[in-house]
Design an enzyme around this catalytic site. Structure first.
Site, PDB file in Angstrom:
ATOM      1  N   GLU A  71     -16.660  -8.605  11.892  1.00 35.40           N
ATOM      2  CA  GLU A  71     -16.352  -9.135  13.217  1.00 35.40           C
ATOM      3  C   GLU A  71     -16.560  -8.112  14.333  1.00 35.40           C
ATOM      4  O   GLU A  71     -16.818  -8.480  15.484  1.00 35.40           O
ATOM      5  CB  GLU A  71     -14.915  -9.659  13.255  1.00 35.40           C
ATOM      6  CG  GLU A  71     -14.676 -10.917  12.450  1.00 35.40           C
ATOM      7  CD  GLU A  71     -14.365 -10.674  10.983  1.00 35.40           C
ATOM      8  OE1 GLU A  71     -14.084 -11.645  10.266  1.00 35.40           O
ATOM      9  OE2 GLU A  71     -14.415  -9.497  10.562  1.00 35.40           O
ATOM     10  N   HIS A  94     -11.748  -5.219  13.613  1.00 34.38           N
ATOM     11  CA  HIS A  94     -11.294  -6.078  14.703  1.00 34.38           C
ATOM     12  C   HIS A  94      -9.800  -5.910  14.924  1.00 34.38           C
ATOM     13  O   HIS A  94      -9.075  -5.417  14.063  1.00 34.38           O
ATOM     14  CB  HIS A  94     -11.598  -7.545  14.374  1.00 34.38           C
ATOM     15  CG  HIS A  94     -11.075  -7.956  13.030  1.00 34.38           C
ATOM     16  ND1 HIS A  94      -9.769  -8.312  12.814  1.00 34.38           N
ATOM     17  CD2 HIS A  94     -11.697  -8.024  11.813  1.00 34.38           C
ATOM     18  CE1 HIS A  94      -9.592  -8.586  11.536  1.00 34.38           C
ATOM     19  NE2 HIS A  94     -10.756  -8.415  10.898  1.00 34.38           N
ATOM     20  N   HIS A 137      -7.856 -11.446  14.003  1.00 36.60           N
ATOM     21  CA  HIS A 137      -7.031 -12.039  12.951  1.00 36.60           C
ATOM     22  C   HIS A 137      -6.480 -10.914  12.072  1.00 36.60           C
ATOM     23  O   HIS A 137      -6.841  -9.748  12.248  1.00 36.60           O
ATOM     24  CB  HIS A 137      -7.831 -13.028  12.099  1.00 36.60           C
ATOM     25  CG  HIS A 137      -8.932 -12.391  11.306  1.00 36.60           C
ATOM     26  ND1 HIS A 137     -10.171 -12.080  11.842  1.00 36.60           N
ATOM     27  CD2 HIS A 137      -8.985 -11.987  10.009  1.00 36.60           C
ATOM     28  CE1 HIS A 137     -10.927 -11.523  10.916  1.00 36.60           C
ATOM     29  NE2 HIS A 137     -10.231 -11.455   9.792  1.00 36.60           N
ATOM     30  N   GLU A 167      -5.276  -5.316  10.139  1.00 36.61           N
ATOM     31  CA  GLU A 167      -6.087  -4.691   9.094  1.00 36.61           C
ATOM     32  C   GLU A 167      -6.329  -3.208   9.374  1.00 36.61           C
ATOM     33  O   GLU A 167      -6.399  -2.400   8.445  1.00 36.61           O
ATOM     34  CB  GLU A 167      -7.412  -5.448   8.966  1.00 36.61           C
ATOM     35  CG  GLU A 167      -7.226  -6.833   8.381  1.00 36.61           C
ATOM     36  CD  GLU A 167      -8.486  -7.685   8.465  1.00 36.61           C
ATOM     37  OE1 GLU A 167      -9.598  -7.129   8.372  1.00 36.61           O
ATOM     38  OE2 GLU A 167      -8.350  -8.911   8.620  1.00 36.61           O
TER      39      GLU A 167
END
Length: 276
Positions: free
Chosen positions: A10, A105, A117, A135
């Site tokens: 992403e 991301h 996300h 993450e």
């Protein structure tokens, strides 16, 4: 020296939409090529700084089968496929000298951030000792648990800011400015790759100055907010996991971060199960 390059999709330059990151969508092949090219730029930068380095590249997006093996720099080894130990960090161990996060991301609920996300659309938030982590933070803390510093991160400007807040010494490379969930002002891919190569070489050269991320001393209290009520039902079948305040939150205590990380990964996997 040994380096692990974890590559998500992403945060790659030029990518702004799920049609470019989803294998079932029309623009996915183009996304794979952009992702592989940025991985190659970082491999080259690591080897510019340390020509004899052992470089592992972990495909860290979705199916973990996105990077094109035949186009990847032959001087690196590729970790692909799932399930596997340590998920996005497969190949990382105590002998690793540096971790580099490429194409990452911002976490769920933050932004503006391109395709923001946490792990999947079913995880709304993860809090470790009260600190919200996506993450970037979850993976950086796992690397830190093994004594490995995250020396470089690339992605949009929001992802880079999130990384800097966690690891101030790390080198960050913003390859696009997020305008929203599916919009950005992006660098030309070749410009992004040039910057990544230079930044990776700099990060490897300065790796001794960058401290591994460590969280609060164990035991660690963890809360996970889940999108699906059925996932909460499944999660509470795991020993030690209980319902917390609110219908969508589960909690557990972990004796160390390695245990916490693995249980968070399990909860993320349970979140993908649909009711029969």
């Amino acid at each position: 020296m040994k380096a692990l390059i974890s590559v998500d999709m992403e945060g790659i330059s030029g990518i702004v939409h799920s049609s470019e990151t989803n294998p079932e969508r029309y623009d996915y092949q183009r996304g794979r090529e952009l992702m592989t090219a940025e991985a190659n730029a970082v491999i080259a930068g690591v080897l510019d700084a340390e020509p004899t380095a052992d470089v592992l590249v972990a495909d860290a997006h979705g199916t973990f089968r996105n990077l094109l093996p035949e186009q990847l720099d032959r001087r690196a080894r590729l970790v692909r496929g799932k399930p596997r130990a340590l998920n996005m960090l497969a190949g990382l161990d105590e002998e690793t000298d540096a971790a580099l996060f490429v194409g990452y991301h911002v976490r769920a609920g933050e932004g503006p951030g391109v395709l923001a996300h946490t792990m999947n659309g079913e995880i709304l938030d993860v809090r470790v000792t009260g600190r919200s982590l996506g993450e970037i933070g979850l993976n950086a803390a796992m690397a830190g648990h093994l004594g490995v510093p995250v020396v470089l991160l690339s992605g949009d400007d929001a992802a880079c800011a999130e990384a800097t807040a966690l690891i101030p010494e790390a080198v960050t490379v913003p390859v696009k400015e997020a305008l929203g969930m599916a919009a950005a002002v992006t660098l030309h891919p070749e410009e992004a790759r040039d910057r990544l190569r230079r930044a990776a070489a700099d990060a490897i050269t300065r790796r001794a100055e960058i401290r591994p991320l460590t969280l609060a001393p164990a035991p660690l209290d963890v809360e996970v907010d889940l999108a699906g009520a059925h996932t909460v039902d499944l999660a509470t079948l795991v020993p030690g996991v209980t319902r917390a305040a609110g219908a969508r939150t589960v909690a557990f205590a972990a004796p160390d971060y390695g245990t916490a990380y693995r249980l968070i990964l399990l909860l993320a996997q349970l979140a993908t199960i649909r009711p029969a």
